[in-house]
Design a protein around this motif. Structure first.
Motif, PDB file in Angstrom:
ATOM      1  N   GLU A 246     182.315  35.817  26.095  1.00 19.33           N
ATOM      2  CA  GLU A 246     181.675  34.569  26.508  1.00 19.33           C
ATOM      3  C   GLU A 246     180.196  34.557  26.132  1.00 19.33           C
ATOM      4  OE1 GLU A 246     183.465  32.889  30.475  1.00 19.33           O
ATOM      5  OE2 GLU A 246     183.268  35.066  30.670  1.00 19.33           O
ATOM      6  N   ASP A 249     179.824  33.693  22.553  1.00 23.35           N
ATOM      7  CA  ASP A 249     179.971  32.250  22.331  1.00 23.35           C
ATOM      8  C   ASP A 249     178.699  31.499  22.699  1.00 23.35           C
ATOM      9  OD1 ASP A 249     182.554  32.640  21.499  1.00 23.35           O
ATOM     10  OD2 ASP A 249     183.451  32.212  23.460  1.00 23.35           O
ATOM     11  N   ASP A 252     176.149  31.919  20.039  1.00 22.71           N
ATOM     12  CA  ASP A 252     176.405  31.037  18.896  1.00 22.71           C
ATOM     13  C   ASP A 252     175.800  29.658  19.123  1.00 22.71           C
ATOM     14  OD1 ASP A 252     177.753  33.039  17.581  1.00 22.71           O
ATOM     15  OD2 ASP A 252     179.741  32.392  18.249  1.00 22.71           O
TER      16      ASP A 252
END
Length: 313
Positions: A246, A249, A252
Motif C-alpha cells: 500500500e 502505491d 506512486d
C-alpha cells in the motif's frame, strides 16, 4: 615535521586477508588537531583501517605514514605517541582508578612521581577525582569509558584513536564523553574515531569518510556531505496500519512532486529543499498520512543513501 603536513597520510592503501579485500585502495589526509571520523556498515573496513593506522596490522599494499613516520618500519615509535581507546574496556577491575593509570603510565617508561601527578590530573580531567581510590569493578559503564579515555592520555599522545567511544552509554554519559573529547581537540590533539552514532559524528568530527565494501564512498565535513548527497529537508509520511504494498502505491501517487521519493516498509520519505512546500503538495493530492513531519536532513540520511538500508552481518 611542518605543521601543514598531514599527521596521517595514506595513498592506495590496501589490506587483504587471503583472497578477501578488507580495504580496497583508499586515500586519507588527516591534519593536525582535526577530529576525523570513519563511518560505515559492519564489514566496511573501518576497524581494519584503524588497526593499520595504529600499527597493529601491516598494509598489504599502498603507502601509509603516521606522524611523518612509516608504519611498516617505525611502528614502535608511532605507537609510543598514540593513545588508544578500544571498543571494549580493558581496565584492571580489581585495582583502583588511580592504580590503573599509574601502572599504565609505567609501561611507557614514565617515572613513578610523574605518573602519579599525571594520574591525578587525568582523573580530574574526566571528572573522576572523587573515585580515585575506588576499585574499577564498582564503576558504571560511563565512568569506565571515561577512565579508559584518561588511560589513553597518560603518555600525552599526539593522536588519540577511539573505536565506538560511547556505545552502550546513556545520553548523559555520552554527552560528558563528547565534552571531554571536544576539550582534547581544543588542546590540539588529533582525534580519530569510528562510530555508528550519526549524531556523534556530526557533533565531534571536522571531517569524516563514509566507507562501504572497503572503499571510501564519500568524504567531507558533515555539512558538506549533507549538502552534496541529500536535500536540505526531509518530510516523513507515516500511515498507521498500511502494508508495504500500500505504501508503494501511495508513493506512486507522489510521482512528479518536487522531491525525491523513497518508500520504506513503515513510512515514505520525501527529500526536498522546501519541506513546507512538499507537505502542501502532499495535501493537494488528497493523501492523508496519519502523521506528517518535516525535519532537517542529517548525516544518517546521507549514510543510508550511500550504503543502503539492508542489514549487513
Amino acid at each position: 615535521m611542518p605543521d601543514d603536513r598531514p599527521l596521517i597520510y595514506a595513498r592506495h592503501l590496501v589490506k587483504r586477508y587471503g583472497s578477501a579485500v578488507a580495504v580496497d585502495g583508499i586515500d586519507l589526509n588527516v591534519g593536525r588537531g582535526q577530529a576525523f571520523g570513519f563511518l560505515g556498515p559492519n564489514g566496511a573496513g573501518k576497524s581494519t583501517t584503524m588497526r593499520m593506522i595504529g600499527c597493529v596490522s601491516r598494509p598489504s599494499d599502498g603507502e601509509l605514514s603516521v606522524l611523518g613516520l612509516d608504519t611498516a618500519t617505525q611502528g614502535p615509535a608511532i605507537r609510543a605517541r598514540l593513545g588508544v581507546v578500544p571498543q571494549e574496556d580493558t581496565l584492571d577491575t580489581e585495582i583502583t582508578l588511580f592504580e590503573n593509570l599509574v601502572i599504565y603510565a609505567r609501561y611507557f617508561g614514565i617515572k613513578y612521581k610523574v605518573a602519579k601527578e599525571r594520574a591525578r590530573e587525568l582523573l580530574d580531567f574526566v571528572k573522576l577525582s572523587d573515585r580515585a581510590d575506588v576499585k574499577v569493578e564498582e564503576l558504571s559503564g560511563g565512568m569506565k569509558r571515561r577512565l579508559t579515555i584518561a588511560r589513553a592520555l597518560v603518555n600525552e599522545p599526539d593522536i588519540i584513536m577511539l573505536d565506538e567511544p560511547t556505545t552502550g552509554l546513556d545520553p548523559q554519559a555520552r554527552h560528558l564523553v563528547w565534552e571531554r573529547l571536544f576539550r582534547l581537540k581544543q588542546r590540539g590533539i588529533t582525534i580519530i574515531l569510528t562510530t555508528h552514532y550519526m549524531d556523534e559524528a556530526e557533533q565531534l568530527c571536522d571531517r569524516l569518510v563514509i566507507m562501504d565494501a572497503g572503499r571510501i564512498a564519500a568524504e567531507g565535513s558533515p555539512r558538506e556531505l549533507i549538502d552534496a548527497h541529500v536535500t536540505r529537508e526531509v518530510v516523513e509520511l507515516r500511515f498507521e496500519g498500511r502494508h508495504t504494498d500500500e505504501l508503494s502505491d501511495i508513493a506512486d501517487k507522489l510521482d512528479g512532486i518536487d522531491a525525491q521519493v523513497e518508500a520504506l516498509p513503515d513510512r515514505i520519505l520525501l527529500y526536498a529543499n522546501d519541506g513546507d512546500a512538499a507537505m502542501s503538495e502532499v495535501h493537494g493530492r488528497a493523501i492523508t498520512p496519519s502523521s506528517l513531519l518535516a525535519r532537517r536532513a542529517t548525516l544518517e540520511d546521507v549514510f543510508l543513501r550511500l550504503t543502503g538500508r539492508s542489514l549487513i552481518e
